[in-house]
Design an enzyme around this catalytic site. Structure first.
Site, PDB file in Angstrom:
ATOM      1  N   GLN A  11     -22.774   0.623  -9.785  1.00  0.00           N
ATOM      2  CA  GLN A  11     -22.779  -0.636  -9.042  1.00  0.00           C
ATOM      3  C   GLN A  11     -21.907  -1.674  -9.731  1.00  0.00           C
ATOM      4  OE1 GLN A  11     -26.758  -1.487  -7.970  1.00  0.00           O
ATOM      5  NE2 GLN A  11     -26.283  -3.274  -6.729  1.00  0.00           N
ATOM      6  N   SER A  89     -24.939   4.479 -14.937  1.00  0.00           N
ATOM      7  CA  SER A  89     -26.068   4.047 -14.110  1.00  0.00           C
ATOM      8  C   SER A  89     -26.119   4.852 -12.815  1.00  0.00           C
ATOM      9  CB  SER A  89     -25.974   2.541 -13.855  1.00  0.00           C
ATOM     10  OG  SER A  89     -27.181   2.040 -13.323  1.00  0.00           O
ATOM     11  N   LEU A  90     -25.889   4.243 -11.661  1.00  0.00           N
ATOM     12  CA  LEU A  90     -25.889   4.969 -10.394  1.00  0.00           C
ATOM     13  C   LEU A  90     -24.933   6.166 -10.434  1.00  0.00           C
ATOM     14  CD1 LEU A  90     -24.081   5.112  -7.468  1.00  0.00           C
ATOM     15  CD2 LEU A  90     -26.567   5.381  -7.409  1.00  0.00           C
ATOM     16  N   ARG A 114     -34.197   4.968  -4.889  1.00  0.00           N
ATOM     17  CA  ARG A 114     -33.889   4.169  -6.079  1.00  0.00           C
ATOM     18  C   ARG A 114     -33.396   2.787  -5.666  1.00  0.00           C
ATOM     19  NH1 ARG A 114     -29.170   3.191  -9.555  1.00  0.00           N
ATOM     20  NH2 ARG A 114     -29.684   3.405 -11.766  1.00  0.00           N
ATOM     21  N   HIS A 189     -32.841  -1.500 -15.813  1.00  0.00           N
ATOM     22  CA  HIS A 189     -32.684  -0.787 -17.090  1.00  0.00           C
ATOM     23  C   HIS A 189     -33.450  -1.477 -18.223  1.00  0.00           C
ATOM     24  CE1 HIS A 189     -29.828   2.065 -15.475  1.00  0.00           C
ATOM     25  NE2 HIS A 189     -29.096   1.081 -14.996  1.00  0.00           N
ATOM     26  N   GLN A 238     -34.101   6.705 -17.121  1.00  0.00           N
ATOM     27  CA  GLN A 238     -32.945   5.832 -16.887  1.00  0.00           C
ATOM     28  C   GLN A 238     -33.332   4.490 -16.267  1.00  0.00           C
ATOM     29  OE1 GLN A 238     -30.336   5.257 -13.754  1.00  0.00           O
ATOM     30  NE2 GLN A 238     -28.783   6.674 -14.545  1.00  0.00           N
TER      31      GLN A 238
END
Length: 287
Positions: A11, A89-90, A114, A189, A238
């Site tokens: 993102q 991340s993503l 998510r 996170h 995560q």
């Protein structure tokens, strides 16, 4: 001998028009149609419009996942294969798809849930810091229970996450040359995503992970792994754990990687890698 890592942005890398030309390919047509059936809305429409929806977590994450997975398929159609994969991340969800851990639909269902959970998170904030003293930062965070390093992107760039008042205290102590509050709904996170992580685990439990065909370096553990159980556990962690991208980058040479290809919109990751590992050959594949 050339060893190649594929990396996938998360993102923040989204851009108007990303992936639109991929509808001209058979793989793209199929994936966009499949995504619409799962999501109930059109990835192509959101990417083409480029309005505020593309910056909203609920839409951003499925759009990035879909576009990046199509790019993976097109690369593999040409006979290209990585020796190692990692995602920011993503982007880690695309890395798992690229490594054969699950199929496109299963991954998108995970990403959809998510995104829903993250978009409804509230009560925290995230701030990106540039040009700061790392020792002072680590000391300041150690003295505050409600702040963590969410994204350790490079030696000179991190994102901190936590309760707003605690973050303000850390910012005052660190005095970074540049501090930018991110436009997000919650403290991603970080331990403050524990409830969302618990709900997400219920969805993860319904999907069977396969052992990876390509080693994966995870956000929460930059040690390469192909174990299905280890990869699933790392994905659970995560949501509440930090993205250790700096360590992933530093580990590339130790894994024999000589070339890194960023698969997805923008050049955020190659920019970070270029400043960290000057000896690596870098390239981008986007649409």
């Amino acid at each position: 001998m050339t060893k190649i890592a594929w990396v996938f942005p998360g993102q923040g890398s989204q851009a108007q028009g990303m992936g639109v030309t991929l509808q001209e390919t058979e793989i793209g047509k199929q994936k966009f149609q499949q995504a619409e059936e799962i999501l109930g809305w059109s990835v192509l429409e959101i990417c083409e419009a480029g309005d505020e929806r593309l910056s909203q977590t609920l839409y951003t994450q499925p759009c990035l996942y879909t576009v990046e997975c199509i790019l993976v398929d097109l690369q593999k159609q040409e006979g290209k294969q990585p020796d190692l994969v990692a995602g920011h991340s993503l982007g880690e969800y695309v890395a798992l798809y690229a490594a054969g851990v699950y199929d496109f639909a299963e991954g998108l269902k995970l990403v959809k849930r998510r995104a829903e959970l993250m978009s409804t998170a509230a009560g925290g904030k995230m701030v990106a810091l540039m040009k700061f003293d790392r020792n002072i930062l680590e000391s300041a965070i150690a003295s505050e229970d409600n702040v963590v390093i969410a994204n350790d992107n490079s030696e000179g760039q991190v994102v901190i996450s936590g309760k707003p008042e605690a973050i303000d205290i850390v910012l005052e102590k660190v005095q970074a040359k540049k501090a930018v509050e991110l436009n997000v709904s919650g403290a991603f996170h970080s331990p403050f995503m524990a409830q969302a992580a618990n709900e997400f685990t219920q969805v993860l439990d319904t999907i069977t992970f396969k052992d990876a065909q390509t080693p994966i370096m995870s956000n929460v553990d930059p040690t390469p792994s192909t174990s299905a159980s280890a990869i699933k556990q790392r994905l659970i962690e995560q949501m509440t754990g930090g993205v250790r991208w700096r360590e992933i980058m530093l580990n590339f040479p130790h894994q024999g990687i000589t070339e890194v290809v960023e698969v997805g919109p923008g050049k955020v990751l190659t920019g970070l890698i270029k400043r960290t590992n000057k000896e690596l050959n870098l390239s981008n594949i986007s649409a």
